[in-house]
Scaffold this motif. Structure first.
Motif, short mmCIF file in Angstrom:
data_model
loop_
_atom_site.label_atom_id
_atom_site.label_comp_id
_atom_site.label_asym_id
_atom_site.label_seq_id
_atom_site.Cartn_x
_atom_site.Cartn_y
_atom_site.Cartn_z
N VAL A 133 0.85 -1.19 0.00
CA VAL A 133 0.00 0.00 0.00
C VAL A 133 0.89 1.24 0.00
O VAL A 133 2.03 1.18 0.44
CB VAL A 133 -0.94 0.00 1.23
CG1 VAL A 133 -0.15 0.14 2.52
CG2 VAL A 133 -1.99 1.11 1.14
N ILE B 284 -3.83 8.29 1.76
CA ILE B 284 -3.58 7.06 1.01
C ILE B 284 -3.78 7.30 -0.49
O ILE B 284 -4.69 8.02 -0.90
CB ILE B 284 -4.49 5.94 1.54
CG1 ILE B 284 -4.09 4.59 0.97
CG2 ILE B 284 -5.96 6.25 1.27
CD1 ILE B 284 -4.76 3.42 1.66
N THR C 257 -3.11 4.59 -2.95
CA THR C 257 -3.29 3.34 -3.69
C THR C 257 -4.23 2.44 -2.90
O THR C 257 -4.37 2.61 -1.69
CB THR C 257 -1.96 2.59 -3.87
OG1 THR C 257 -1.55 2.08 -2.59
CG2 THR C 257 -0.87 3.48 -4.43
N PRO C 258 -4.84 1.49 -3.56
CA PRO C 258 -5.59 0.50 -2.81
C PRO C 258 -4.64 -0.40 -2.02
O PRO C 258 -3.45 -0.51 -2.37
CB PRO C 258 -6.29 -0.33 -3.90
CG PRO C 258 -6.15 0.46 -5.15
CD PRO C 258 -4.92 1.28 -5.00
N TYR C 259 -5.14 -1.01 -0.99
CA TYR C 259 -4.37 -2.04 -0.31
C TYR C 259 -4.32 -3.29 -1.19
O TYR C 259 -5.25 -3.59 -1.93
CB TYR C 259 -5.04 -2.41 1.01
CG TYR C 259 -4.93 -1.34 2.08
CD1 TYR C 259 -5.89 -0.35 2.21
CD2 TYR C 259 -3.85 -1.33 2.96
CE1 TYR C 259 -5.79 0.64 3.18
CE2 TYR C 259 -3.74 -0.35 3.95
CZ TYR C 259 -4.71 0.62 4.04
OH TYR C 259 -4.61 1.58 5.02
N ALA C 260 -3.23 -4.01 -1.09
CA ALA C 260 -3.18 -5.32 -1.73
C ALA C 260 -4.33 -6.17 -1.18
O ALA C 260 -4.66 -6.09 0.01
CB ALA C 260 -1.85 -5.99 -1.45
N ASN C 261 -4.91 -6.97 -2.03
CA ASN C 261 -6.05 -7.80 -1.60
C ASN C 261 -5.68 -8.69 -0.42
O ASN C 261 -6.52 -8.96 0.44
CB ASN C 261 -6.54 -8.66 -2.76
CG ASN C 261 -7.28 -7.85 -3.80
OD1 ASN C 261 -7.85 -6.81 -3.51
ND2 ASN C 261 -7.26 -8.32 -5.04
N LYS D 46 -6.00 -6.38 2.75
CA LYS D 46 -7.14 -5.49 2.88
C LYS D 46 -7.98 -5.86 4.10
O LYS D 46 -8.27 -7.03 4.33
CB LYS D 46 -7.99 -5.57 1.61
CG LYS D 46 -8.96 -4.43 1.42
CD LYS D 46 -9.65 -4.57 0.07
CE LYS D 46 -8.69 -4.50 -1.10
NZ LYS D 46 -9.37 -4.57 -2.40
N THR E 12 -3.35 -1.15 8.02
CA THR E 12 -3.69 0.25 7.87
C THR E 12 -2.41 1.08 7.78
O THR E 12 -1.55 0.98 8.64
CB THR E 12 -4.52 0.75 9.06
OG1 THR E 12 -5.70 -0.05 9.18
CG2 THR E 12 -4.94 2.21 8.85
N TYR F 268 3.39 0.95 -8.84
CA TYR F 268 3.45 -0.51 -8.91
C TYR F 268 4.72 -1.01 -9.59
O TYR F 268 4.97 -2.21 -9.65
CB TYR F 268 2.21 -1.05 -9.62
CG TYR F 268 0.95 -0.73 -8.86
CD1 TYR F 268 0.17 0.37 -9.21
CD2 TYR F 268 0.55 -1.51 -7.79
CE1 TYR F 268 -0.98 0.69 -8.51
CE2 TYR F 268 -0.60 -1.20 -7.08
CZ TYR F 268 -1.36 -0.11 -7.44
OH TYR F 268 -2.50 0.20 -6.74
#
Length: 124
Positions: A49, A56, A58-62, A65, A69, A106
């Motif tokens: 992340v 924040i 970017t999304p968190y990696a799945n 998630k 935090t 990424y």
């Protein structure tokens, strides 16, 4: 001289928590994104992340998630990664890295600076 220094890793049982810190010095903190990666033995470095001065980015990696935090204290030039409900598969060396804002976060090639890493080991 730019330095990113991670700390807070260790050995924890599954279900436990750790908070990692990434202290930055020597760079203009407000113009960089700070991103957490991790690398397990025998595996490629994995994006977790990222965060900018504003929040924040970017999304968190799945895989993390809902459990991890990211946060940032601009007064201390430090980024944190709170890790809860840890699993054995979270075992890895965790790195923080800095890339100019607007980079492809990424891509490992975007990062100018890396920390030395901190080991996180989660036992089952």
């Amino acid at each position: 001289q730019v330095q990113l220094v991670e700390s807070g890793g260790g050995l924890v049982q599954a279900g436990g928590s750790l908070r990692l810190s990434c202290a930055a010095s020597g760079l203009t903190f407000s113009t960089y994104a700070i991103v957490w990666f991790r690398q397990a033995p025998g595996k490629e470095r994995e994006f977790v992340v990222g965060i900018s001065r504003s929040g924040i980015i970017t999304p968190y990696a799945n895989s993390v998630k809902g459990r991890f935090t990211i946060s940032r204290d601009n007064t201390k030039n430090t980024v944190y990664l709170q890790m809860n409900s840890l699993k054995p598969e979270d075992t890895a060396v965790y790195y923080c890295a800095a890339a100019p804002l607007g980079s492809n976060y990424y891509s490992l090639h975007s990062y100018n600076y890396w920390g030395q890493g901190t080991q996180v080991t989660v036992s089952s």
